[in-house]
Design a protein around this motif. Structure first.
Motif, PDB file in Angstrom:
ATOM      1  N   VAL A  70       0.848  -1.197   0.000  1.00  0.00           N
ATOM      2  CA  VAL A  70       0.000   0.000   0.000  1.00  0.00           C
ATOM      3  C   VAL A  70       0.879   1.241   0.000  1.00  0.00           C
ATOM      4  O   VAL A  70       1.808   1.363   0.802  1.00  0.00           O
ATOM      5  N   VAL A  76      -4.331   9.164   3.343  1.00  0.00           N
ATOM      6  CA  VAL A  76      -4.873   8.300   2.289  1.00  0.00           C
ATOM      7  C   VAL A  76      -4.322   6.889   2.433  1.00  0.00           C
ATOM      8  O   VAL A  76      -5.049   5.893   2.283  1.00  0.00           O
ATOM      9  N   ARG A  77      -3.024   6.796   2.741  1.00  0.00           N
ATOM     10  CA  ARG A  77      -2.399   5.471   2.881  1.00  0.00           C
ATOM     11  C   ARG A  77      -3.086   4.654   3.976  1.00  0.00           C
ATOM     12  O   ARG A  77      -3.351   3.460   3.795  1.00  0.00           O
ATOM     13  N   TRP A  79      -6.172   4.841   5.120  1.00  0.00           N
ATOM     14  CA  TRP A  79      -7.497   4.369   4.704  1.00  0.00           C
ATOM     15  C   TRP A  79      -7.373   3.205   3.721  1.00  0.00           C
ATOM     16  O   TRP A  79      -8.174   2.262   3.743  1.00  0.00           O
ATOM     17  N   ARG A  80      -6.364   3.261   2.857  1.00  0.00           N
ATOM     18  CA  ARG A  80      -6.127   2.137   1.942  1.00  0.00           C
ATOM     19  C   ARG A  80      -5.711   0.892   2.720  1.00  0.00           C
ATOM     20  O   ARG A  80      -6.127  -0.228   2.390  1.00  0.00           O
ATOM     21  N   GLU A  81      -4.884   1.072   3.756  1.00  0.00           N
ATOM     22  CA  GLU A  81      -4.476  -0.052   4.586  1.00  0.00           C
ATOM     23  C   GLU A  81      -5.687  -0.732   5.218  1.00  0.00           C
ATOM     24  O   GLU A  81      -5.780  -1.967   5.255  1.00  0.00           O
ATOM     25  N   SER A  83      -8.765  -0.753   4.170  1.00  0.00           N
ATOM     26  CA  SER A  83      -9.562  -1.445   3.142  1.00  0.00           C
ATOM     27  C   SER A  83      -8.904  -2.758   2.721  1.00  0.00           C
ATOM     28  O   SER A  83      -9.571  -3.805   2.635  1.00  0.00           O
ATOM     29  N   VAL A  84      -7.590  -2.713   2.466  1.00  0.00           N
ATOM     30  CA  VAL A  84      -6.867  -3.917   2.058  1.00  0.00           C
ATOM     31  C   VAL A  84      -6.894  -4.969   3.163  1.00  0.00           C
ATOM     32  O   VAL A  84      -7.109  -6.162   2.902  1.00  0.00           O
TER      33      VAL A  84
END
Length: 410
Positions: A70, A76-77, A79-81, A83-84
């Motif tokens: 990620v 932003v990072r 929130w991506r973490e 989700s992943v």
């Protein structure tokens, strides 16, 4: 057989207090008849171990891995973490079919687990080992009262309120949550513990290592751990010239490394007690016991701040189990573990003068050590032994499973 999936930031084979607590919980739960596994997020790689497979074993324990990389700017990072990680947890849930999700802080894990728990209809126990925002302040990557600090606190509150149950590692964290409006009945205290099968017997002094370090005939004060500012090692170093004037044979052995290492070394170089202070650098985990064996008094001079007042550390417990005398600052996290004059010695936080006085008093009265060591080992064995600590989770798990079963039936 009940299946518990532990949702983790990182795990073995990495070595950290976080990993060792997880290992102790999982090992003790397996011994009690539960089936357990862990799933780690993308930060496993960031901590220094790059996972090679979707399922790995470490020390006989199963860990599902999240192999996705990620990127992106903060936040932003993050929130991506989330989700992943949520996607990976969902995959593991479908494959392994746990009865309970047991998510461990930081809050990113809780947010990912909460998404899956709500979609899958599984009970969620969220365990807080420290408040992430306070840990960031403690290690120098955050500032109390900043927008990031505030946001992290709000996210923590959200997960705590949405989870089916909450566990914390000490009374300080529980008191803080209750002050935020969380019901006492929702919170279980599962304190840091020690595996007495690993630490139950005092180690025999390693005389070869003693000679190698040049500390033969010395009264050794020791610290083993990470060199963060909140550990207060600068205060301990400042205390050494005063201590030397009372006890010339005293010697400070600092084992480990971290962000404050260079600053501390510079402080030692400028100290009149420089010859009485030794840095060993980081040592392999399997070598740590050799260094413990040489230390007469383990010293933990933590500074007073929210992190240290609320959270109990693991290292003093391990030292007490090892049969070492423990001296520590009188912050809240230490007062939960150490009774001054009974199981150890407490001194005022942030006062090199008082540190020197208390340590000199200890060094001049070795006749009291045996009783203190006995008291401390008895306390750890009765109150901080993992084999009994993990029993605190069982009624919570069973209550959550029963409640979810009732909801499905209704």
């Amino acid at each position: 057989m009940t299946r518990i999936l532990h949702i983790l930031d990182h795990s073995l084979p990495l070595h950290s207090g976080y990993c060792f607590r997880t290992r102790a919980i999982m090992k003790a739960q397996i011994a009690s008849g539960l089936q357990v596994a862990g799933v780690t997020g993308v930060r496993q790689d960031q901590h220094g171990y790059e996972a090679q497979a979707l399922l790995e074993q470490a020390d006989g324990l199963d860990f599902f891995r999240t192999l996705t990389n990620v990127q992106g700017p903060s936040p932003v990072r993050e929130w991506r973490e989330i989700s992943v990680f949520a996607d990976r947890i969902a995959e593991v849930v479908r494959e392994w079919r746990p009865d309970v999700l047991h998510a461990h802080s930081p809050v990113l894990n809780g947010l990912a687990a909460l998404r899956v728990a709500q979609k899958a209809g599984l009970p969620l126990l969220y365990e807080i080992r420290a408040f992430w925002e306070d840990a960031a302040v403690g290690n120098g990557t955050g500032r109390e009262g900043s927008p990031r600090y505030w946001l992290t606190r709000q996210l923590e509150n959200h997960v705590v309120n949405a989870a089916d149950a909450v566990a914390v590692i000490c009374e300080g964290l529980k008191t803080d949550l209750v002050a935020r409006g969380v019901a006492k009945e929702k919170i279980t205290v599962s304190p840091n513990g020690v595996d007495m099968s690993l630490f139950g017997k005092p180690s025999v002094p390693d005389e070869a290592l003693r000679r190698e370090l040049g500390i033969a005939g010395k009264s050794v004060l020791g610290f083993i751990g990470s060199f963060y500012d909140y550990e207060g090692l600068d205060d301990l170093i400042s205390a050494m010239p005063m201590l030397q004037s009372h006890c010339s044979e005293s010697h400070l052995l600092l084992v480990g490394g971290g962000p404050m290492e260079e600053k501390l070394k510079a402080q030692v170089e400028a100290s009149p007690a420089a010859s009485a202070i030794t840095f060993t650098g980081r040592v392999p985990h399997e070598e740590v016991e050799r260094y413990y064996s040489l230390m007469d008094i383990m010293v933990y001079p933590r500074k007073s701040m929210r992190l240290t007042e609320l959270v109990t550390p693991l290292k003093p417990l391990e030292a007490m189990a090892q049969g070492r005398i423990v001296a520590a600052s009188d912050i809240g996290g230490h007062r939960e573990l150490i009774e001054d004059g009974v199981t150890g010695t407490l001194f005022p936080a942030g006062s090199p003068k008082k540190i020197a006085e208390k340590l000199a008093e200890l060094l001049k009265n070795p006749a009291i050590w045996n009783q203190t060591v006995e008291n401390a080992r008895e306390f750890v064995s009765k109150n901080r032994n993992w084999s009994s600590n993990i029993l605190r989770y069982d009624p919570v798990y069973q209550r959550l499973i029963a409640h979810k079963s009732y909801e499905r039936a209704a």
